[in-house]
Design a protein around this motif. Structure first.
Motif, mmCIF file in Angstrom:
data_model
loop_
_atom_site.group_PDB
_atom_site.id
_atom_site.type_symbol
_atom_site.label_atom_id
_atom_site.label_comp_id
_atom_site.label_asym_id
_atom_site.label_seq_id
_atom_site.Cartn_x
_atom_site.Cartn_y
_atom_site.Cartn_z
ATOM 1 N N TYR A 168 0.840 -1.204 0.000
ATOM 2 C CA TYR A 168 0.000 0.000 0.000
ATOM 3 C C TYR A 168 0.873 1.253 0.000
ATOM 4 O O TYR A 168 1.815 1.365 0.772
ATOM 5 N N GLN A 169 0.556 2.191 -0.865
ATOM 6 C CA GLN A 169 1.323 3.429 -0.971
ATOM 7 C C GLN A 169 0.419 4.617 -0.639
ATOM 8 O O GLN A 169 -0.494 4.948 -1.391
ATOM 9 N N PRO A 170 0.636 5.274 0.517
ATOM 10 C CA PRO A 170 -0.197 6.433 0.862
ATOM 11 C C PRO A 170 -0.033 7.544 -0.166
ATOM 12 O O PRO A 170 1.045 7.755 -0.709
ATOM 13 N N ARG A 171 -1.112 8.241 -0.416
ATOM 14 C CA ARG A 171 -1.071 9.355 -1.367
ATOM 15 C C ARG A 171 -0.450 10.584 -0.706
ATOM 16 O O ARG A 171 -0.444 10.708 0.511
ATOM 17 N N ARG A 172 0.059 11.476 -1.518
ATOM 18 C CA ARG A 172 0.699 12.680 -1.001
ATOM 19 C C ARG A 172 -0.256 13.497 -0.138
ATOM 20 O O ARG A 172 0.111 14.044 0.903
ATOM 21 N N GLU A 173 -1.518 13.560 -0.552
ATOM 22 C CA GLU A 173 -2.484 14.352 0.213
ATOM 23 C C GLU A 173 -2.774 13.726 1.575
ATOM 24 O O GLU A 173 -3.204 14.409 2.503
ATOM 25 N N GLN A 174 -2.573 12.390 1.693
ATOM 26 C CA GLN A 174 -2.724 11.748 2.997
ATOM 27 C C GLN A 174 -1.521 12.053 3.900
ATOM 28 O O GLN A 174 -1.675 12.354 5.086
ATOM 29 N N LYS A 212 7.503 11.846 -0.551
ATOM 30 C CA LYS A 212 6.278 12.633 -0.390
ATOM 31 C C LYS A 212 6.207 13.350 0.958
ATOM 32 O O LYS A 212 5.366 14.228 1.142
#
Length: 321
Positions: free
Chosen positions: A198-204, A241
């Motif tokens: 799983y790769q968290p998004r930048r906005e997260q 990120k």
């Protein structure tokens, strides 16, 4: 057994003889950024046996801790997580057996508790914080299984900090949203479950205003080898990120339960079968290899990555490697 030869740090003070003299203050930059679990304390003797301990001591918990340190796990900053049940405070005595002979080893330990248990047992929680502080443990890590955090965790973090402990929060990536930002900011360290790539998004990740982020990318209970290439890519992308001031560390998710420790290496297994059996020792080596690759470059542990690729190729083709 792992095909790599990890760059283990020198055996830390206390790993062999549990000295009574205190350790000098250490520069944390000398340690690899890695966090590993230990067995739930009731089964510490099983970890001792799985990692090949040959010396009998009265405390299985102390033996398990020494073995992890001897494998290269940092001796300070709470790098060894210990799952503690809050429902039975009377049984904690073995956890704090280091206090009389080697109080400095407590700096290698952090207590891991579930948020639900912590909030539902305020008296036991207060007692635990007091015992951790008295025995010089590094910190407290609170595990939250859902995506919504209870605001009471802010007060828990403050009480832990007031006791001289370092508070950490273990969350799923789904918990990284605006409603939780204020709560997470009360913690020095945030651990993220990154299993399954799983790769968290930048906005997260923008909601992580914390000193340290631990990417739990290795599964303690998985008997298969960790895909080092994919794990490193996930960690590097996440680091890119984050704010440049945030430290990224490698973490092992879960604890060394029966699933991993009932798969010790056996002489009657062929090479391919043995390399697929990943017990506690192999998972620790994987974490150390990833920590080296993350901080010093993949070439420093190239043999580990080559061995991983060859093993996967052999498994895919059913041919011996």
């Amino acid at each position: 057994m792992s095909n790599s030869t990890p760059n283990l740090s020198p055996e830390p003070p206390g790993a062999a003889g549990l000295p009574s003299t205190p350790l000098a203050p250490s520069d944390f930059s000398q340690f690899l950024p890695v966090q590993v679990p230990i067995l739930p304390w009731k089964n510490a003797k099983l970890l001792s046996q799985a990692l090949g301990d040959t010396v009998y001591v009265s405390s299985a918990f102390a033996t398990a801790l020494r073995l992890e340190l001897q494998l290269g796990v940092p001796a300070q900053r709470g790098e060894v997580g210990v799952r503690i049940p809050l429902d039975d405070p009377a049984s904690w005595s073995e956890l704090f057996c280091l206090g009389d002979t080697a109080p400095q080893l407590g700096r290698a330990l952090r207590a891991e508790v579930s948020a639900q248990e912590l909030l539902e047992n305020p008296q036991a929680s207060a007692k635990l914080l007091s015992r951790l502080a008295e025995n010089n443990w590094y910190g407290l890590e609170i595990e939250v299984p859902g995506e919504n955090l209870d605001s009471q965790l802010i007060q828990v973090a403050r009480r832990a900090a007031d006791a001289g402990l370092h508070p950490a929060l273990s969350v799923l990536p789904g918990a990284l949203h605006s409603q939780n930002q204020g709560i997470m900011s009360a913690f020095e360290t945030i651990s993220l479950d990154l299993l399954n790539g799983y790769q968290p998004r930048r906005e997260q990740l923008k909601y992580l205003a914390t000193q340290r982020v631990v990417g739990k990318i290795i599964d303690a209970k998985d008997s298969e080898r960790t895909n080092l290439e994919a794990a490193l890519e996930t960690l590097v992308l996440m680091r890119a990120k984050l704010d440049s001031q945030s430290e990224v560390a490698v973490g092992i998710a879960g604890h060394f339960g029966l699933e991993s420790l009932t798969l010790p290496l056996r002489e009657d297994l062929d090479f391919v079968a043995r390399t697929r059996l990943a017990g506690a020792r192999e998972k620790i080596f994987e974490a150390l290899d990833l920590a080296n690759a993350l901080t010093q470059g993949k070439t420093t542990v190239a043999s580990a990555f080559v061995a991983d690729v060859l093993s996967r190729a052999g498994k895919a083709t059913s041919l011996p490697v």
